[in-house]
Design an enzyme around this catalytic site. Structure first.
Site, PDB file in Angstrom:
ATOM      1  N   GLU A 234      27.294 -33.202  26.854  1.00  0.00           N
ATOM      2  CA  GLU A 234      26.962 -33.510  28.183  1.00  0.00           C
ATOM      3  C   GLU A 234      25.558 -33.831  28.676  1.00  0.00           C
ATOM      4  O   GLU A 234      25.079 -32.848  28.868  1.00  0.00           O
ATOM      5  CB  GLU A 234      27.819 -32.371  29.124  1.00  0.00           C
ATOM      6  CG  GLU A 234      28.312 -33.237  30.452  1.00  0.00           C
ATOM      7  CD  GLU A 234      27.148 -32.883  31.564  1.00  0.00           C
ATOM      8  OE1 GLU A 234      26.293 -33.535  31.990  1.00  0.00           O
ATOM      9  OE2 GLU A 234      26.974 -31.405  32.000  1.00  0.00           O
ATOM     10  N   CYS A 268      24.164 -32.900  37.302  1.00  0.00           N
ATOM     11  CA  CYS A 268      24.412 -34.280  36.460  1.00  0.00           C
ATOM     12  C   CYS A 268      25.299 -34.987  37.407  1.00  0.00           C
ATOM     13  O   CYS A 268      25.330 -36.036  37.126  1.00  0.00           O
ATOM     14  CB  CYS A 268      24.873 -33.869  35.140  1.00  0.00           C
ATOM     15  SG  CYS A 268      23.704 -32.866  34.137  1.00  0.00           S
TER      16      CYS A 268
END
Length: 461
Positions: A234, A268
């Site tokens: 990720e 993020c």
């Protein structure tokens, strides 16, 4: 980078730690391997009992660990406490659902018969020690969303946390130990990033998961590929936040502020690129800029603070470079954009308009409270701008038009599409991205199965 707690609110080094030597690292790898041999045979009920106990302890520790996180990486303390509470809820979710998510699966009777079997099933079995390379921005949540499903699946965890959150990293090891997990079930490895390659190459480590930067992801993926080991990545995100004419503009603008500055903008999945239909652009921009400019920036340990400092001096410098590059190339700074005087690594909530494809901030992730505003002539242009990014983690769309909903779901290049609200992670939903945002999924049934040996069991007639 030294392994140390450096308070980003004033730059003061509070604690330093020596990196583990080779002997201690070897002891821990041996322990992980030995513990897995027995832990893998425990029942789901026993694992759930231990994980629920860890959740209870985390709830009890919420105030203390919240202050530790804030001191280490600067998030407002109210958000730190909320992060701890979210982790406890996720632990309980996996404790409740893991047995069902990993239950044996029965192939269709027709397929069993056609294969010549008397019976057959699919079973999910644990892989072994899994290395987790985790970032500082959500120093509890990023780890727990790996650890909870991994432990419930019967794996054991090895945590290489970011070097600026060592107290949080050590707390996590202690938390699982206090809950009753065997010592080798979850271990924190106090090592620098240079040690990751050798650890991943060790045959006792069966897989890896990384949340972090694109370069770090490339390095781990390259080594794991060479060693033929499973990875989940990720990486970065530059999520679009699209506002169409049918949206509730007041609410869209209000939530846009939170979506951009959550965790001091260092997330993020924070919305970063605000793409607004021309018919409502002026109304949205006015409200959004006013909301960003009104945020209270200050001491992250103060309850009233909404935006604290960035986690590191380098992080602030990187953000400044993006803003300065955009300004030099003609972007308009609607609020913020100037480093404040005084101690700490603070940067004000900032909104840039007139951003073009040539500007770095258009292509790169702004990891801090900096938003970019785009005007879209219609739905087609909104989709085009939204997809014009190397990242594809999540996305946000504000519309009440079902035809537009269908179009955005079909065409947006992202691991998630959130309508009329901001992106958030939940243990019941898969989490991950496409393009340079990485691959694989965390959370939900998809996440718990990532580090399982999916085994076909076939019995002849």
């Amino acid at each position: 980078m030294p392994i140390a707690t450096v308070n980003p609110a004033n730059g003061e080094t509070l604690k330093t730690y020596e990196a583990m030597g080779e002997e201690e690292l070897e002891r821990r790898l041996q322990l992980a391997q030995a513990t897995f041999r027995t832990y893998r045979t425990t029942t789901y009920a026993e694992r759930a009992r231990l994980l629920n106990r860890a959740a209870d302890l985390l709830d009890e520790d919420q105030q203390e660990i919240g202050r530790v996180m804030t001191t280490e990486m600067g998030k407002p303390v109210k958000q730190a406490r909320a992060e701890a509470a979210k982790c406890a809820r996720a632990m309980r979710w996996y404790a409740e659902h893991a047995a069902e998510l990993l239950a044996d699966e029965e192939p269709s009777a027709a397929d069993v018969k056609d294969s010549g079997a008397a019976r057959a099933l699919v079973r999910y079995r644990p892989l072994g020690p899994v290395l987790a390379v985790m970032p500082w921005n959500f120093p509890l949540w990023q780890v727990v969303r790996f650890a909870a499903p991994a432990l419930m699946a019967g794996n054991v965890g090895l945590l290489k946390h970011a070097s600026n959150v060592p107290q949080t990293a050590l707390y996590l090891e202690d938390l699982f130990h206090r809950a009753g997990f065997a010592e080798g079930c979850f271990q924190t490895l106090l090592v620098g990033s240079g040690a990751v390659d050798d650890i991943l190459r060790d045959e006792r480590v069966k897989a890896a998961t990384l949340t972090g930067s694109e370069p770090a992801g490339r390095a781990v993926a390259a080594t794991a590929g060479e060693m033929i080991k499973k990875t989940v990545l990720e990486l970065g995100g530059s999520d679009p936040y699209v506002v169409m004419p049918s949206a509730d503009i007041d609410r869209a603008a209000r939530i846009a502020v939170t979506a951009r500055v959550q965790n001091n903008g260092q997330s993020c999945i924070a919305a970063k690129r605000f793409i607004v239909h021309t018919d409502v652009y002026d109304a949205f921009a006015e409200r959004f800029v006013a909301g960003m400019a009104a945020l209270k920036v200050g001491d992250p340990l103060a309850e009233e603070t909404e935006v604290g400092p960035l986690a590191s001096e380098q992080g602030r410098a990187d953000l400044e470079e993006l803003v300065d590059d955009a300004r030099r190339s003609g972007a308009e700074v609607l609020c913020g954009g100037e480093r404040p005087d005084g101690p700490g690594w603070y940067y004000p909530p900032t909104v840039l308009a007139g951003v073009t494809r040539e500007m770095r901030v258009h292509r790169e992730e702004a990891f801090g409270p900096v938003a970019t505003l785009y005007r879209a002539a219609d739905l087609d242009e909104a989709v085009l701008i939204a997809n014009d990014s190397p990242f594809g983690l999540s996305s946000n769309v504000w519309t009440r038009d079902q035809a537009e909903v269908d179009r955005f779901v079909r065409d947006l290049e992202a691991g998630g599409v959130f309508f009329n609200g901001m992106t958030a992670s939940h243990p019941g939903f898969p989490f991950g991205g496409v393009k340079r945002s990485g691959y694989g999924r965390e959370l939900s049934g998809h996440g718990i199965r990532e580090f399982c040996n999916i085994t076909t069991v076939w019995h002849g007639a």
